[in-house]
Design an enzyme around this catalytic site. Structure first.
Site, short mmCIF file in Angstrom:
data_model
loop_
_atom_site.label_atom_id
_atom_site.label_comp_id
_atom_site.label_asym_id
_atom_site.label_seq_id
_atom_site.Cartn_x
_atom_site.Cartn_y
_atom_site.Cartn_z
N HIS A 112 0.85 -1.18 0.00
CA HIS A 112 0.00 0.00 0.00
C HIS A 112 0.89 1.23 0.00
O HIS A 112 1.68 1.45 0.92
CB HIS A 112 -0.92 0.02 1.22
CG HIS A 112 -1.85 1.18 1.24
ND1 HIS A 112 -3.06 1.18 0.58
CD2 HIS A 112 -1.76 2.41 1.83
CE1 HIS A 112 -3.67 2.34 0.76
NE2 HIS A 112 -2.90 3.10 1.52
N CYS A 113 0.77 2.05 -1.03
CA CYS A 113 1.61 3.25 -1.17
C CYS A 113 0.96 4.39 -0.38
O CYS A 113 -0.09 4.91 -0.77
CB CYS A 113 1.75 3.63 -2.65
SG CYS A 113 2.77 5.09 -2.92
N VAL A 114 1.60 4.79 0.71
CA VAL A 114 1.04 5.84 1.56
C VAL A 114 1.14 7.21 0.89
O VAL A 114 0.38 8.13 1.23
CB VAL A 114 1.76 5.87 2.93
CG1 VAL A 114 1.51 4.59 3.69
CG2 VAL A 114 3.26 6.10 2.76
#
Length: 285
Positions: A131-133
């Protein structure tokens, strides 16, 4: 009252989800504006060179390269966010479940191999990497190309910005390595608040520092993901020593970037259909 607080919390949560995208956009466009200023106003350094005929051509070439990279960054980032990597709207094969399938109790469905549940997105993602913050979106099977290409052009753009900001570091250190120059490079905010430097000097020092730090971070992310792609792994699979989907470097690249992997990185509008469906993967037996 409870309903009002619930609605308020939902709005805050939604705003917080888009905050990293907003901050990234501010940084990218601030760096672009600063480098454009360096190209148009400050460079070249010598007065004789400013009047030379090649000066306008030099500036035009730099601006073209700069905005070509900016266009690729923004377009790839936009397509990455808009492309849904989840299992929503995907027919998962009915009862014909093979080896490696698992049941997700959150989504209440069977999921294929390399698919996992993201608790931030609250959905299972096909060939989930992480998951790319920074974009508030999962990196998965359908949007991996845009993620990797965005990283590539961010790395190239920041490298270019670091080179162009060399003049800023030269100006700051022209009187030698002093306490004032070191503080300006390391903590420009403190120097601004204490009145030691002007707002203009702070802006140049802060953006130059941001370019260096950003370049190092993006370079680490880029080289890590290129290594994963060449080995046919995801970030989740990297924790394991096994490489069951490593089909060779060229095949692995094609699996991630699509049929026209050798040219699709130049522009996100170039079609490059992926060879698989995100459900079934060829493995090494």
């Amino acid at each position: 009252m409870a309903r009002f607080m619930s609605r308020l919390w939902c709005k805050v949560e939604s705003s917080g989800r888009h905050l990293p995208i907003f901050l990234n956009a501010v940084l990218v466009f601030s760096i672009t504006a600063e480098v454009s200023y360096l190209v148009l106003v400050e460079a070249p350094l010598e007065p004789e060179q400013k009047k030379a005929e090649w000066s306008s051509m030099w500036k035009a070439m730099h601006l073209f390269a700069q905005y070509f990279m900016l266009g690729n960054i923004t377009w790839n980032a936009s397509l990455f966010v808009k492309t849904n990597p989840s299992i929503r709207g995907v027919f998962l094969g009915g009862d014909a479940l093979g080896q490696g399938w698992r049941y997700c109790y959150n989504c209440e469905t069977h999921t294929p191999p390399r698919c996992s549940h993201c608790y931030d997105c609250n959905v299972c993602v096909l060939r989930r990497d992480h998951h790319c913050v920074f974009f508030g979106q999962c990196v998965g099977f359908r949007n991996y190309r845009y993620f990797l290409t965005c990283l590539l052009f961010m790395w190239a753009g920041l490298l270019y910005a670091v080179v162009m900001n060399a003049e800023v570091f030269i100006v700051i250190l022209k009187e030698g390595v002093t306490f004032h120059s070191i503080m300006l490079l390391l903590v420009p905010w403190i120097m601004l608040v204490s009145g030691q430097v002007t707002a203009r000097a702070f802006a140049f020092a802060f953006i130059a520092d941001t370019c260096v730090v950003g370049f190092l971070l993006v370079a680490a992310f880029l080289f890590f993901h290129v290594a994963l792609m060449l080995r046919g792994q995801t970030t989740r699979e990297w924790y394991s020593t096994r490489q069951p989907y490593n089909l060779g470097a060229l095949v692995n690249i094609r699996e991630c970037l699509g049929k026209y992997w050798y040219i699709c990185w130049l522009c996100p509008l170039i079609p490059s259909p992926l060879p698989g469906d995100g459900i079934n993967f060829k493995g090494v037996h």
